[in-house]
Each structure stands twice: as structure tokens, then as C-alpha cells.
Design an enzyme around this catalytic site. Sequence first.
Site, PDB file in Angstrom:
ATOM      1  N   PRO A   1      12.172 -64.662  35.673  1.00 13.82           N
ATOM      2  CA  PRO A   1      11.132 -64.644  34.631  1.00 13.82           C
ATOM      3  C   PRO A   1      10.150 -65.785  34.823  1.00 13.82           C
ATOM      4  O   PRO A   1      10.550 -66.947  34.954  1.00 13.82           O
ATOM      5  CB  PRO A   1      11.947 -64.791  33.340  1.00 13.82           C
ATOM      6  CG  PRO A   1      13.257 -64.161  33.668  1.00 13.82           C
ATOM      7  CD  PRO A   1      13.520 -64.521  35.106  1.00 13.82           C
ATOM      8  N   CYS A   2       8.863 -65.439  34.834  1.00 16.61           N
ATOM      9  CA  CYS A   2       7.848 -66.425  35.195  1.00 16.61           C
ATOM     10  C   CYS A   2       7.142 -67.035  33.995  1.00 16.61           C
ATOM     11  O   CYS A   2       6.333 -67.938  34.159  1.00 16.61           O
ATOM     12  CB  CYS A   2       6.801 -65.782  36.115  1.00 16.61           C
ATOM     13  SG  CYS A   2       5.894 -64.420  35.343  1.00 16.61           S
ATOM     14  N   GLN A   3       7.447 -66.557  32.778  1.00 21.69           N
ATOM     15  CA  GLN A   3       6.703 -67.056  31.617  1.00 21.69           C
ATOM     16  C   GLN A   3       6.846 -68.568  31.457  1.00 21.69           C
ATOM     17  O   GLN A   3       5.937 -69.243  30.988  1.00 21.69           O
ATOM     18  CB  GLN A   3       7.179 -66.358  30.343  1.00 21.69           C
ATOM     19  CG  GLN A   3       6.811 -64.887  30.272  1.00 21.69           C
ATOM     20  CD  GLN A   3       7.796 -63.982  30.968  1.00 21.69           C
ATOM     21  OE1 GLN A   3       8.681 -64.432  31.694  1.00 21.69           O
ATOM     22  NE2 GLN A   3       7.655 -62.695  30.767  1.00 21.69           N
TER      23      GLN A   3
END
Length: 354
Positions: A94-96
Site C-alpha cells: 500500500p502506497c498511501q
Amino acid sequence: MVLSSRRRTEGLSKKPKAIDLFSGCGGLTLGLRQAGFSVIGAIEADAVAAHTYRQNHRNSRLWQADIESVSPAQMRKILKLKVGELDLLAGCPPCQGFSSLRTRNGAQRNRDLRNGLVSQMVRFARVLRPKFIMMENVPNLASREPFRQLCRDLKRIGYRVEYAVKDASRYGVPQRRKRLILLASIDSAIVFAPEEAEFLTVRDAIGTIPSAGSGADPLHDMPEFPRSTRINELIRDIPKDGGSRRDLPAKRQLDCHRKTTGFSDIYGRMAWDQVAPTITTGCFNPSKGRFLHPEEDRAITMREAALLQGFPATYKFDPRLGKIAIAKMIGNALPPEFIRRHAILIRSALQLAD
């Protein structure tokens, strides 16, 4: 325009095995499959994304679970893999947590708990010992300590590591999307797929599909959320084919827009003969970016968003999940064509090593 290398896998016969960590709705898996890989296993924690993944990749064994609770040793046994037999371990944590927007362009420290999930790539690599590793993420990750630690750890366990920031629009994706891609190998040389000068446009991707509301595709026919009369009039008056709210007189602009010099793409139209802007999780909402249709007075539909991300028109997204959930999956997905092109070179390297 249709690029000459699109969908070509000539001369590649054997199907190598891959595992997709953090699979989401399946963009990475699709790109690997298009490159000739057999994706034998995947992990995804989100139930909605897992449902969509299963609809489209029925032959892949999916673990719907928090990745930290999955034992790579047990996964290896269930998939009947020997240590070192896996050809490719791939994933997009997850890149958030690394988004420059979420951290106000780096001015604030981001303590998102998902930042630590990058280390899961190493945890699985230590046990599975894949021949290749591919990881994709936002460019901002390259300057962060979790990524630097990942590279150090992979090198310690015997991998060569290379990484670069690439724009997906140079790889057959009709969208500007800069991404960090890491490739690691035990034995083989690492080569990134070559960029192309030509690119696919918004017209190439969505110019010939039927009008929204025609009944041909439930995903294409999902209604827009209600808007005020003022917003509908604003959208109607924005010039066609690439126009912006800034093309309107100041008195026609919203008060909040007149007070800022940034976010110029808000309430902008896409241009037919250019690539689309980055398709985000807010792509259904013109107040989130340049997501208005080039000609029609509406935001792009979820089918159009999926096509601009590189999914085929046959890819299944259950409309019962709702527009917000579907937009989240599409916006977070990896463009399959971007993955396919890099995966083809990995497959070629694997064949040379055999």
C-alpha cells in the site's frame, strides 16, 4: 494508435510461476498473466478487492488475509513449491503512506502504519527464494528509509537490486503515471523494459465505446452522484477537449477556486489526443482532478477509468459494490500493460538461465 509491442509474447513458451503480494483487484496479476506467467498465489487483505480478484483470476489461489498473518513457509507447502523454485515474487505494498500529497509534499512526517508493509517483500523472499523480485510503488518511496532498508536486506540475502522511476505513458498505458519499480535477481542481469516515444491517447482508450447509459455495460452505466445546478452549469461551460475551469471568467469560478493558485486540474476535461492524467481513487469526482469527459458534461465512468488504467473491457467489477469502492480499486491498481512489458523481459531472462 496501437503500439507494435502491445500484447506480444512471441518466442516465450514455458509458463514460469509467480506470486502476487498485495494483489488488490488484480492489475499486477493480469499484467503477469499477459506476459505468460502462471500466477499461482496471491494475498489481499481487503474483502472488496479480494472479491474482484476472484472474479477475474479464478485459477490463482488467493489468501484473503492481513499479509503479516500469512506464513510464507505454509504458503510454499500449500502451493507445492520447493525453495528456489518460484520464478517471480511481485507486489505493490500500500502506497498511501508514502504519498507526497498526504504528507504535504514531504513537509510533514507520515506515520501511516502501512509504511512497514514494504518489509514483507523481504520476509517472503527469505523463505521462498524467488529467482526474481518485482516491486512497484509511488516515486516518493525511493527517498524513504523503509525502501532503503528493503534494498539493503535484499542485497544481504544475495540479490542484485536495481530501481528506477518510470512513466507508464511510455509503456503503452494511456495515462501519465510515474511509478517506482524495483527489480531484483539472484543470478540474472536486470533490464528494465525500454520506453517508447509513441503513446496511447484518451481517444485510443475510450473514444469508441458506446455512450454511457446505453445499457450495454452496467459499469459504464452507473449514475453520477447528484450535483447542484451551479456545478452542473460550471461543467457544461468548461470548453470541450481539454478545457479547464480557468478558461471561464473569474466570476464564474467557485469562491474556493479563486483563492488558490494550485490544483489547476480540478474541474478540467481530458483531451482526446493526449494521455489522461493519473487515474486516482477520486476519478469519479471532477472536484478531485481532471476527470471530466472530453466532450460530454460528466465525469468519466468507471468503465472508462478502468480502460484508462489499462484493464480490458471484459474485466469484471461488480456494480453492486458501489462507485466509491470501484474507483478505489481502479485508482489503486497497477496498470497491467506497464507490468506486462517488464515481466516479459524477466521471463526472457528466466529462459536464458534455464
